[in-house]
Design a protein around this motif. Sequence first.
Motif, short mmCIF file in Angstrom:
data_model
loop_
_atom_site.label_atom_id
_atom_site.label_comp_id
_atom_site.label_asym_id
_atom_site.label_seq_id
_atom_site.Cartn_x
_atom_site.Cartn_y
_atom_site.Cartn_z
N ILE A 47 38.48 48.20 80.15
CA ILE A 47 38.40 49.53 79.82
C ILE A 47 37.64 49.65 78.65
N CYS A 48 37.59 48.72 77.52
CA CYS A 48 36.46 48.69 76.50
C CYS A 48 35.04 48.56 76.92
N SER A 49 34.77 47.97 77.80
CA SER A 49 33.42 47.72 78.33
C SER A 49 32.80 48.94 79.13
N ALA A 50 33.76 50.01 79.63
CA ALA A 50 33.43 51.02 80.20
C ALA A 50 32.82 52.09 79.05
N GLN A 51 33.33 52.02 77.61
CA GLN A 51 32.86 52.63 76.60
C GLN A 51 31.57 52.03 76.32
N ASP A 102 44.43 63.10 86.84
CA ASP A 102 45.80 63.47 86.79
C ASP A 102 46.46 63.32 88.16
N ILE A 103 45.42 64.06 88.99
CA ILE A 103 46.01 64.36 90.37
C ILE A 103 45.97 62.97 91.32
N VAL A 104 44.79 62.44 91.13
CA VAL A 104 44.73 61.34 92.26
C VAL A 104 45.10 60.04 91.60
N GLY A 105 45.18 60.03 90.44
CA GLY A 105 45.35 58.55 89.77
C GLY A 105 44.34 57.99 88.95
N HIS A 106 44.47 57.78 87.75
CA HIS A 106 43.36 57.26 86.79
C HIS A 106 42.69 56.00 87.15
N LYS A 107 43.52 54.99 87.66
CA LYS A 107 42.82 54.04 88.09
C LYS A 107 41.88 54.13 89.42
N ARG A 108 42.44 54.80 90.31
CA ARG A 108 41.45 55.12 91.49
C ARG A 108 40.27 55.54 91.09
N LEU A 109 40.22 56.68 90.17
CA LEU A 109 39.06 57.42 89.56
C LEU A 109 38.29 56.43 88.90
N PHE A 110 38.69 55.38 87.87
CA PHE A 110 38.19 54.67 87.24
C PHE A 110 37.24 53.60 88.15
N VAL A 111 38.09 52.90 89.17
CA VAL A 111 37.22 52.08 90.16
C VAL A 111 36.31 52.88 90.72
N ALA A 112 36.45 54.12 91.39
CA ALA A 112 35.34 54.87 92.00
C ALA A 112 34.08 55.04 91.34
N ALA A 113 34.49 55.43 89.71
CA ALA A 113 33.31 55.59 89.07
C ALA A 113 32.30 54.42 88.65
N TRP A 114 33.00 53.19 88.71
CA TRP A 114 32.02 52.42 88.48
C TRP A 114 31.15 52.10 89.85
N VAL A 151 35.03 57.71 81.34
CA VAL A 151 35.61 58.08 79.82
C VAL A 151 37.05 58.65 79.96
N PRO A 152 37.08 59.86 80.58
CA PRO A 152 38.48 60.41 80.58
C PRO A 152 39.42 59.60 81.31
N SER A 153 39.17 58.82 82.37
CA SER A 153 40.28 57.98 83.07
C SER A 153 40.41 56.67 82.28
N ALA A 154 39.63 56.00 81.35
CA ALA A 154 39.86 55.08 80.58
C ALA A 154 40.79 55.32 79.54
N GLU A 214 33.65 46.96 88.50
CA GLU A 214 34.40 47.63 89.67
C GLU A 214 35.42 46.67 90.21
N GLY A 215 34.87 45.40 90.29
CA GLY A 215 36.12 44.35 90.68
C GLY A 215 36.91 44.12 89.80
N LEU A 216 36.62 44.17 88.56
CA LEU A 216 37.61 43.80 87.39
C LEU A 216 38.75 44.73 87.25
N ALA A 217 38.10 46.05 87.36
CA ALA A 217 39.03 47.29 87.50
C ALA A 217 39.94 47.26 88.49
N TYR A 218 39.48 46.85 89.71
CA TYR A 218 40.69 47.05 90.56
C TYR A 218 41.54 45.93 90.74
N LEU A 219 41.15 44.76 90.00
CA LEU A 219 42.18 43.52 90.00
C LEU A 219 43.08 43.70 88.70
N PHE A 220 42.68 44.18 87.73
CA PHE A 220 43.43 44.33 86.37
C PHE A 220 44.12 45.62 85.54
N VAL A 221 43.54 46.39 86.23
CA VAL A 221 43.94 47.67 85.83
C VAL A 221 45.12 48.07 86.41
#
Length: 521
Positions: A47-51, A102-114, A151-154, A214-221
């Motif tokens: 998440i910090c790497s996203a910033q 808020d609607i679809v899930g912050h992790k799903r959005l976070f992974v897709a954004a990568w 950013v907002p999902s993180a 993207e792989g790290l976000a899928y596995l650990f978030v």
Amino acid sequence: MWLRSEALGLIEESDSNIIMFKKKREEGMFHIGGLSPTREILMLFTICSAQGMVQASLAQGFLPGIMIGEAFGAESTDIAWYPAAYALTSGAFMLAFGRVGDIVGHKRLFVAAWGWFSVWALLAGISVYSGSQVFFDICRACQGIAAAALVPSALAILGTVYKPGPRKNLAFSLYASGAPIGFTLGAVFSAMLAQLATWPWVFYINAIACLMYEGLAYLFVPNIGRKPSSTREPFDYLGTSTIISGLVLFNFAWNRAPETGWASAQCITTLIIGLLLIAAFFPLEKRTAHAIVPVAKIDRDAAWILLVEGLGWSSFGILCYYAINFVIRLRGDTMLSAAAQLSPVPPAGIAASILTSNLLTRGVKPPVILAFSLIWFCVGNIILATMPVHQTYWRNVFWAYLLSPFGMDMSFPAGTIMLSNLVPVEGQGIAASLIATVVYYSQSLGLGIAGVVEVNVANGSVLEGYRGALYLGVGLSGFGFIVGVGYAMRCMRQNKTNPGSNESAEDPQPTPPLAASSEQP
């Protein structure tokens, strides 16, 4: 046998005590369970790497900008679009993505954004073969859309995982430290690749890194923040399209004005239409049951926070762009030299994050930290605005780069924590998108206004134009400091007259002024 049974009983009791201790630890610090220390560390790193990546991608438009412009045969005024297009879309689309998360899930959005980030970074590099600067600007704008989702999902993930307290303060401070570290690393690697290889490799490496994250976000978030299909609220398409169009057109007018002038129909038309759309957004949201931003519920505290953040970060965008161009265009330094001069930024950012976390832990109120942070934005711009062209790096640029990160890494966590604590857990996406929209959009808008000032005060002198733009940064951050001090004094007065009030945005218990009461976690 008796001793053995006693030993086994003690072991079982010890194990149960350990389990109970872990549960109490999780209940005291986390809104969710099952987050082991290893997974927490890897989650925070991702998440910090996203910033960091968001800021690194911004730096990729600053350092090799002149070289990219030469490849496309661009005018000098067009080069500002390389960071501005990215910052424009990253700011304009964050409100929408905060709601989407808020609607679809912050992790799903976070992974897709990568994944989206990786695709458009690759296309930005390939754009060199098209010979079209417009296509490159589109790629940069689409990279900004990825940042708008990251950013907002993180931030919402952090706000949803952690309960208010020292752990949450530390997490947001670490997230903020990703900004100076990421910007510096992005500047160094983009300068090195552009100068020693070719500038498209800057974006190819970016694409590879985004795939890895993207792989790290899928596995650990952790999977959090997604509503069941039966309780999902309709998306506010009308309000979203209205505010995005208004913000884009308003910003476009300011960033085009330095080249075409305010007398052009292009600037006048886009400015007026943008203002009308922004003005229309607020009554629309008040009448919408499922607003993208619950305007009717935004209280004065949120407005004060967003105003101070916007003034500070608009001056930061000016500081970054003109500091780098000053040393490259006026001092004749190479890109690698300009990147090396950013070396004080990461340690200063880490020190600022640690300081902010300690201040919050010791009871210093976030409004005070927010107001104090504006001083460092102002000092950085003053140093750069007044420095001679030919002077040693250690007497001016070094101190600007050493002190300005304290503005970044004190204002961002303070403002984010304050706004996060104003909303319940299920509304963290709204809070995150509001603060992130202001932070990133104001950088692009500040660059546009600074460009207008630069053109109108230059009188044929590049140096005078740069000084005028940097003095604008001084004015914006100085005014932000005054507003921040006024808000902090207002909060302290409220605490004295009503110690139990949550209105000052300092109470760690979340209250729901910004979130619709019908929302469910």
